[in-house]
Scaffold this motif. Structure first.
Motif, PDB file in Angstrom:
ATOM      1  N   HIS A  87      -4.783   2.618  -3.792  1.00  0.00           N
ATOM      2  CA  HIS A  87      -6.025   2.480  -3.027  1.00  0.00           C
ATOM      3  C   HIS A  87      -7.222   2.779  -3.953  1.00  0.00           C
ATOM      4  CE1 HIS A  87      -9.198   4.038  -0.313  1.00  0.00           C
ATOM      5  NE2 HIS A  87      -8.723   3.148   0.553  1.00  0.00           N
TER       6      HIS A  87
ATOM      7  N   THR B 198      -3.234  17.070   4.253  1.00  0.00           N
ATOM      8  CA  THR B 198      -2.895  15.790   3.622  1.00  0.00           C
ATOM      9  C   THR B 198      -3.684  14.681   4.310  1.00  0.00           C
ATOM     10  OG1 THR B 198      -1.080  14.262   3.054  1.00  0.00           O
ATOM     11  CG2 THR B 198      -0.919  15.401   5.172  1.00  0.00           C
ATOM     12  N   TYR B 199      -3.500  13.444   3.842  1.00  0.00           N
ATOM     13  CA  TYR B 199      -3.995  12.298   4.602  1.00  0.00           C
ATOM     14  C   TYR B 199      -2.959  12.013   5.693  1.00  0.00           C
ATOM     15  CZ  TYR B 199      -6.257   7.992   5.755  1.00  0.00           C
ATOM     16  OH  TYR B 199      -6.910   7.024   6.444  1.00  0.00           O
TER      17      TYR B 199
ATOM     18  N   VAL C 273       3.625  16.687  -0.589  1.00  0.00           N
ATOM     19  CA  VAL C 273       2.489  15.897  -1.078  1.00  0.00           C
ATOM     20  C   VAL C 273       1.955  16.597  -2.327  1.00  0.00           C
ATOM     21  CG1 VAL C 273       0.160  15.064  -0.553  1.00  0.00           C
ATOM     22  CG2 VAL C 273       1.881  15.155   1.261  1.00  0.00           C
TER      23      VAL C 273
ATOM     24  N   GLY D  69      -2.530  -1.425  -2.384  1.00  0.00           N
ATOM     25  CA  GLY D  69      -1.370  -1.515  -3.264  1.00  0.00           C
ATOM     26  C   GLY D  69      -0.614  -0.210  -3.273  1.00  0.00           C
TER      27      GLY D  69
ATOM     28  N   ALA E 192       1.078   9.824  -3.531  1.00  0.00           N
ATOM     29  CA  ALA E 192       0.046   8.789  -3.384  1.00  0.00           C
ATOM     30  C   ALA E 192      -1.111   9.005  -4.353  1.00  0.00           C
ATOM     31  CB  ALA E 192      -0.457   8.751  -1.948  1.00  0.00           C
ATOM     32  N   CYS E 193      -1.513  10.265  -4.534  1.00  0.00           N
ATOM     33  CA  CYS E 193      -2.659  10.510  -5.432  1.00  0.00           C
ATOM     34  C   CYS E 193      -2.219  11.146  -6.734  1.00  0.00           C
ATOM     35  CB  CYS E 193      -3.735  11.333  -4.729  1.00  0.00           C
ATOM     36  SG  CYS E 193      -3.214  12.525  -3.535  1.00  0.00           S
TER      37      CYS E 193
ATOM     38  N   ASN F  55       0.850  -1.202   0.000  1.00  0.00           N
ATOM     39  CA  ASN F  55       0.000   0.000   0.000  1.00  0.00           C
ATOM     40  C   ASN F  55       0.884   1.251   0.000  1.00  0.00           C
ATOM     41  OD1 ASN F  55       0.438   0.828   2.927  1.00  0.00           O
ATOM     42  ND2 ASN F  55      -0.446  -1.213   3.209  1.00  0.00           N
ATOM     43  N   GLY F  56       0.247   2.410  -0.112  1.00  0.00           N
ATOM     44  CA  GLY F  56       1.000   3.657  -0.189  1.00  0.00           C
ATOM     45  C   GLY F  56       1.715   3.997   1.111  1.00  0.00           C
ATOM     46  N   THR F  57       1.104   3.652   2.227  1.00  0.00           N
ATOM     47  CA  THR F  57       1.717   3.919   3.526  1.00  0.00           C
ATOM     48  C   THR F  57       2.989   3.078   3.683  1.00  0.00           C
ATOM     49  OG1 THR F  57      -0.507   4.304   4.371  1.00  0.00           O
ATOM     50  CG2 THR F  57       1.230   4.025   6.013  1.00  0.00           C
TER      51      THR F  57
ATOM     52  N   LYS G  31      -7.794   6.155  -5.472  1.00  0.00           N
ATOM     53  CA  LYS G  31      -6.843   6.727  -6.437  1.00  0.00           C
ATOM     54  C   LYS G  31      -7.255   6.317  -7.849  1.00  0.00           C
ATOM     55  CE  LYS G  31      -4.703   7.244  -2.469  1.00  0.00           C
ATOM     56  NZ  LYS G  31      -4.806   8.366  -1.583  1.00  0.00           N
TER      57      LYS G  31
ATOM     58  N   ASP H 283       5.409  12.295  -1.401  1.00  0.00           N
ATOM     59  CA  ASP H 283       4.174  11.544  -1.217  1.00  0.00           C
ATOM     60  C   ASP H 283       3.317  11.841  -2.449  1.00  0.00           C
ATOM     61  OD1 ASP H 283       1.699  10.552  -0.676  1.00  0.00           O
ATOM     62  OD2 ASP H 283       1.645  11.186   1.422  1.00  0.00           O
TER      63      ASP H 283
ATOM     64  N   ALA I  84      -1.438   9.657   6.904  1.00  0.00           N
ATOM     65  CA  ALA I  84      -0.378   8.665   6.675  1.00  0.00           C
ATOM     66  C   ALA I  84       0.972   9.339   6.447  1.00  0.00           C
ATOM     67  CB  ALA I  84      -0.732   7.791   5.468  1.00  0.00           C
ATOM     68  N   THR I  85       0.956  10.516   5.810  1.00  0.00           N
ATOM     69  CA  THR I  85       2.197  11.246   5.519  1.00  0.00           C
ATOM     70  C   THR I  85       2.992  11.490   6.806  1.00  0.00           C
ATOM     71  OG1 THR I  85       0.881  12.420   3.844  1.00  0.00           O
ATOM     72  CG2 THR I  85       3.096  13.266   4.266  1.00  0.00           C
TER      73      THR I  85
ATOM     74  N   LEU J 191       5.777   4.807   1.856  1.00  0.00           N
ATOM     75  CA  LEU J 191       6.314   5.936   2.637  1.00  0.00           C
ATOM     76  C   LEU J 191       7.192   5.436   3.783  1.00  0.00           C
ATOM     77  CD1 LEU J 191       3.012   8.060   2.821  1.00  0.00           C
ATOM     78  CD2 LEU J 191       5.105   8.732   1.606  1.00  0.00           C
TER      79      LEU J 191
ATOM     80  N   SER K  42       0.177   5.378  -4.221  1.00  0.00           N
ATOM     81  CA  SER K  42      -0.829   4.464  -3.663  1.00  0.00           C
ATOM     82  C   SER K  42      -1.756   3.977  -4.769  1.00  0.00           C
ATOM     83  CB  SER K  42      -1.657   5.191  -2.597  1.00  0.00           C
ATOM     84  OG  SER K  42      -2.843   4.453  -2.307  1.00  0.00           O
TER      85      SER K  42
END
Ligand SMILES: *Cc1c(COP(=O)(O)O)cnc(C)c1O
Length: 370
Positions: free
Chosen positions: A182, A79-80, A130, A192, A158-159, A53-55, A185, A156, A82-83, A58, A180
């Motif tokens: 997810h 941000t989300y 991000v 993933g 992720a998106c 996953n994206g986390t 996304k 990051d 997780a960052t 990171l 990410s």
């Protein structure tokens, strides 16, 4: 109900996934390696490793850079979480920096101030920009500051798979980039993610840390250091590979739909009822978020829109508002932009599968309520 978004999984991706499941080759293997090669080519980067996953991506990035207790990492307020969570999970301190009210990405003036006025006690080690909702952060300015002050940069992204700034692809403009897959996304494998780098040395660390710190050699398994299991499965890779072939077309559709929203919502913006997101030409438009004027209560509006058949939500969190991280400035006004985006941000239904007619329904419902 017009949903906020929906995963776009082509039938042929499902067939490809079924074939992998029937083959019995379930965990990391040939399909993952091919996906990695295709992603490396798409991003024009030397090393690309798929992860769970994206986390995880990171987390691996910070571990590979040996960031830990006694260190601090600069992260954007909006941000989300997780960052910042991964920074805390390696024992380092996330240092929150405000964002731009228009791009939703790191504010460069605030970033420079945070670096030049830093007094510790931790050692500043890295900047973690991000590319919020797919809008490219200003990597030229960020990399310049990083070089001047001897900091690593971990993106990051992720998106932001497919986001570009001129000829610079987001995620590969720094030491390590993280993505990410997810379902929220644009490209999704369920869970993933992906971690990329152009450094051979960091690549070795990322690859081994993902797989128990281990590498297979002719002599058998060799354990280099303690690691994790952050592998992706072959059937997830099969899902992702088909989507990657279509990604650029999807991003083109998203650009067209974003332009439609921007045009149709302009009267509300002109009337001061909301602010529109900055329309960077390389935006990959993972999410389309407007910012309501202070006179509206966002949460009430989400309920009213739902009653009108339109699903909306807040856009992202404000780390300073969450109050789970130490705030080295102890002054909430330092995060005015990020806090306002969290409080007044409204993510509208958005996905390449939507028609202009569906988006028009969203515009009509919003116009009526405001
Ligand atoms: C989605 C997202 C993450 C987390 O990715 P997961 O795959 O859900 O772990 C991290 N940072 C940002 C900015 C995200 O949008």
């Amino acid at each position: 109900m017009i949903k906020l978004s929906k995963p776009n999984i082509p039938e042929i991706a499902i067939t490809a996934m079924n074939d992998i499941i029937r083959s019995g080759q379930l965990v990391h293997g040939a399909e993952c390696i091919q996906f990695e090669q295709e992603l490396a080519q798409y991003l024009d980067v030397k090393h690309a490793y798929v992860v769970s996953n994206g986390t995880a991506a990171l987390h691996l990035a910070l571990l590979a850079l040996d960031i830990g207790p006694g260190d601090s990492v600069l992260v954007p307020d909006f941000t989300y979480p997780a960052t910042a969570n991964v920074v805390a999970m390696v024992g380092a301190t996330p240092v929150i920096v405000d964002v731009s009210a228009d791009t939703y990405c790191l504010d460069i003036t605030a970033l420079e101030k945070a670096i030049t006025t830093w007094q510790g006690p931790e050692t500043l080690k890295a900047i973690m920009p991000v590319h919020e909702f797919g809008h490219p952060a200003d990597m030229h300015a960020i990399n310049q500051l990083a070089r001047k002050h001897n900091l690593f940069v971990v993106e990051d992204a992720a998106c932001a798979l497919g986001a570009i700034d001129g000829s610079l692809k987001m995620g590969v403009a720094s030491d390590i980039g993280c993505f990410s897959f997810h379902p929220r996304k644009t490209l999704t494998t369920g869970e993933g993610g992906l971690v990329v780098t152009n450094s051979d040395e960091l690549a070795d660390k990322l690859r081994r840390l993902r797989n128990h710190g281990m590498e297979r050699t002719d002599a058998g398994m060799r354990f280099f250091y303690p690691g994790l299991n952050y592998r992706l499965t072959n059937f997830q890779a099969a899902l992702g590979r088909i989507q990657l072939q279509q990604l650029n077309g999807w991003i083109q559709s998203r650009k067209m739909l974003a332009a439609f929203y921007l045009q149709k919502l302009a009267p509300l913006a002109d009337a001061g009822k909301l602010r529109l997101p900055a329309a960077h030409p390389g935006h990959s438009w993972q999410t389309f978020m407007v910012v309501l004027s202070d006179k509206y209560n966002r949460d009430n509006l989400v309920v009213q829109l739902r009653e009108a058949g339109v699903e909306t939500s807040l856009g992202a969190q404000s780390l300073s508002t969450l109050a789970i991280y130490p705030n080295h400035w102890n002054d909430v006004h330092q995060f005015a932009a990020g806090a306002n985006l969290y409080k007044q941000g409204l993510a509208l239904p958005f996905c390449e599968l939507y028609s202009k007619a569906e988006l028009q329904q969203v515009v009509d419902a919003l116009t009526k309520l405001l």
